[in-house]
Design a protein around this motif. Structure first.
Motif, short mmCIF file in Angstrom:
data_model
loop_
_atom_site.label_atom_id
_atom_site.label_comp_id
_atom_site.label_asym_id
_atom_site.label_seq_id
_atom_site.Cartn_x
_atom_site.Cartn_y
_atom_site.Cartn_z
N UNK A 1 0.66 -1.61 -0.15
CA UNK A 1 0.27 -0.19 -0.10
C UNK A 1 0.80 1.12 -0.15
N UNK A 2 0.15 2.46 -0.24
CA UNK A 2 0.91 3.37 -0.84
C UNK A 2 1.50 3.94 0.92
N UNK A 3 0.98 4.19 2.12
CA UNK A 3 0.93 4.69 3.27
C UNK A 3 2.92 2.96 3.59
N UNK A 4 3.04 2.37 3.07
CA UNK A 4 4.02 1.49 3.57
C UNK A 4 5.24 1.87 2.81
N UNK A 5 5.26 2.25 1.33
CA UNK A 5 5.94 2.64 0.43
C UNK A 5 6.56 3.44 0.74
N UNK B 1 7.36 4.55 3.41
CA UNK B 1 7.71 4.71 4.04
C UNK B 1 9.53 4.56 4.24
N UNK B 2 9.71 4.22 2.37
CA UNK B 2 10.80 3.58 1.45
C UNK B 2 11.30 4.60 0.99
N UNK B 3 10.11 5.80 0.11
CA UNK B 3 10.72 6.84 -0.58
C UNK B 3 10.68 8.00 -0.06
N UNK B 4 9.91 7.89 1.17
CA UNK B 4 10.00 9.09 2.32
C UNK B 4 8.96 10.18 1.88
N UNK B 5 8.34 9.94 1.10
CA UNK B 5 7.08 10.89 0.24
C UNK B 5 5.73 11.26 1.83
N UNK B 6 5.71 12.41 2.05
CA UNK B 6 5.23 12.79 2.97
C UNK B 6 3.61 12.79 2.45
N UNK B 7 3.37 13.22 1.62
CA UNK B 7 2.17 12.77 0.89
C UNK B 7 1.71 11.36 0.24
N UNK B 8 1.22 10.26 0.69
CA UNK B 8 0.78 9.81 -0.02
C UNK B 8 0.23 9.64 -1.52
N UNK B 9 -0.06 10.30 -1.55
CA UNK B 9 -0.63 10.53 -3.13
C UNK B 9 0.07 10.81 -3.91
N UNK B 10 0.92 11.42 -3.41
CA UNK B 10 1.88 11.40 -4.85
C UNK B 10 2.36 10.09 -5.11
N UNK B 11 2.57 9.00 -5.07
CA UNK B 11 3.33 7.91 -4.82
C UNK B 11 1.90 7.49 -6.61
#
Length: 389
Positions: free
Chosen positions: A237-241, A243-253
């Motif tokens: 899921x975006x929240x887990x991803x 944590x690795x990518x460093x995105x603050x906003x999950x929608x950016x994924x």
């Protein structure tokens, strides 16, 4: 002609110039009402560029699976190959952004640890200052990124250890300039006391694309796009991803996960080509072996195995649907009576019985009035009162 994103970036740069020091204007040229007309013209020109085929902007491509295999097959027995593969594993497993922070990495930036299951992994000894986590007073929580050992021939931890063992101890920088391959055969230190510059690190993926003979020239950011896309396709899921990518906003994924994979594109193209070539046509072809076209009890895609015991089925043929000199909607052999005999009592039939009886209606529909069949079918449905809806 500039790409679309270049024009968008220029507008954003003008906005930052006006709102930053020393001007500090309290306005927004992208959303304020006073700039609405200018933005409408701006968007119109972007649309015109696209209609005229002048929009040459491309999103960062993800690395194809075949190219990933070629990268991991790089020869680590020479300084250049070992440097390339070590750099790739660090960028890949830590989901780093382009050339960000590469020049600041040192030989002691990583530490080797084991988790609660005694599995070895590598992590950074400190938290880096990145685009999304600059280290200010805002909410700057960031999870610990790990690169686990696999024990395989391309184990990233083993490759990093090998690289650190051949580094030049007199140079603090992690990535150093490799010495010639012939010289490395007689020396244990494979790298000069010279760090790789920002431009060399920024174009590292382009060099790897050439040396590994990949299908196309990739950029550093393609690695980050590949990591996020592959994790998304494998169900993370975006929240887990994040944590690795460093995105603050999950929608950016989501912006990374808009394209189909190369395998999916191949399958879609093969499916469409198969439709044109007739490979997807089922048993309706007259010339195909075992064709059932014309059989009164056959339907494309219907059950072809042994029929389950669902009770007797009325013996109906196409001739029953429209006997000679008899209209479709008149007489005992009319469409309504024929379909009614085939369907039987819907209210007292199971879904399996109805399915097999409907298969017999398939050939009737091609020779009778469709509206008449619909009328009979609807007449046999149970009435629905307001209380049952």
């Amino acid at each position: 002609m500039y790409a679309k994103q270049s024009f968008v970036g220029l507008r954003a740069a003008i906005h930052r110039h006006l709102t930053g020091e020393p001007h500090s204007r309290k306005l927004n040229i992208m959303s304020d009402r006073e700039f609405r007309a200018a933005n409408n013209v701006f968007c119109g020109m972007l649309k015109k560029m696209k209609r005229e085929g002048l929009d040459l902007s491309k999103s960062k491509a993800t690395i194809a699976p075949g190219d990933l295999t070629k990268i991991t097959s790089l020869n680590t027995g020479n300084p250049q190959g070992l440097l390339h593969l070590t750099w790739f594993h660090i960028e890949y497993h830590f989901c780093r952004r382009g050339r960000e922070g590469q020049r600041e990495l040192r030989g002691d930036s990583f530490e080797f640890q084991t988790d609660d299951e005694d599995r070895e992994y590598v992590t950074l000894r400190y938290k880096e200052a990145t685009k999304n986590h600059p280290g200010d007073l805002s909410n700057d929580k960031e999870s610990q990124k790990r690169m686990y050992a696999t024990g395989g021939p391309v184990c990233p931890v083993a490759i990093l250890k090998k690289y650190l063992g051949h580094r030049n101890p007199q140079c603090d920088a992690l990535f150093q300039r490799p010495i010639p391959e012939e010289k490395s055969k007689t020396h244990s230190v494979w790298y000069d006391n010279v760090p790789l510059g920002k431009n060399s690190l920024g174009g590292m993926m382009k060099k790897i694309s050439t040396s590994a003979k990949l299908s196309q020239i990739y950029t550093n950011h393609c690695i980050r796009a590949t990591v996020i896309t592959e994790l998304n396709r494998h169900g993370f899921d975006n929240r887990t991803i994040s944590t690795l990518s460093g995105h603050r906003n999950e929608s950016s994924i989501r912006s990374y996960c808009t394209d189909a994979s190369t395998a999916q594109k191949r399958n879609m193209s093969a499916t469409l080509s198969g439709c044109l070539e007739g490979n997807n046509i089922s048993n309706n072809n007259n010339n195909s072996p075992g064709s059932s076209h014309g059989s009164p009890n056959a339907v494309s895609g219907a059950h072809t195995g042994p029929r389950p015991n669902v009770g007797p089925t009325p013996n109906v043929s196409v001739g029953d649907a429209k006997p000679n000199n008899t209209p479709n909607n008149v007489g005992p052999n009319s469409t309504e009576n024929t379909v009614a005999r085939v369907l039987g009592n819907e209210n007292n039939s199971s879904s399996v019985e109805i399915t097999h009886r409907m298969s017999n209606v398939h050939s009737i529909f091609s020779n009778c009035s469709f509206s008449g069949a619909v009328n009979v079918f609807m007449a046999q449905q149970p009435s629905c009162s307001n209380s049952s809806i």
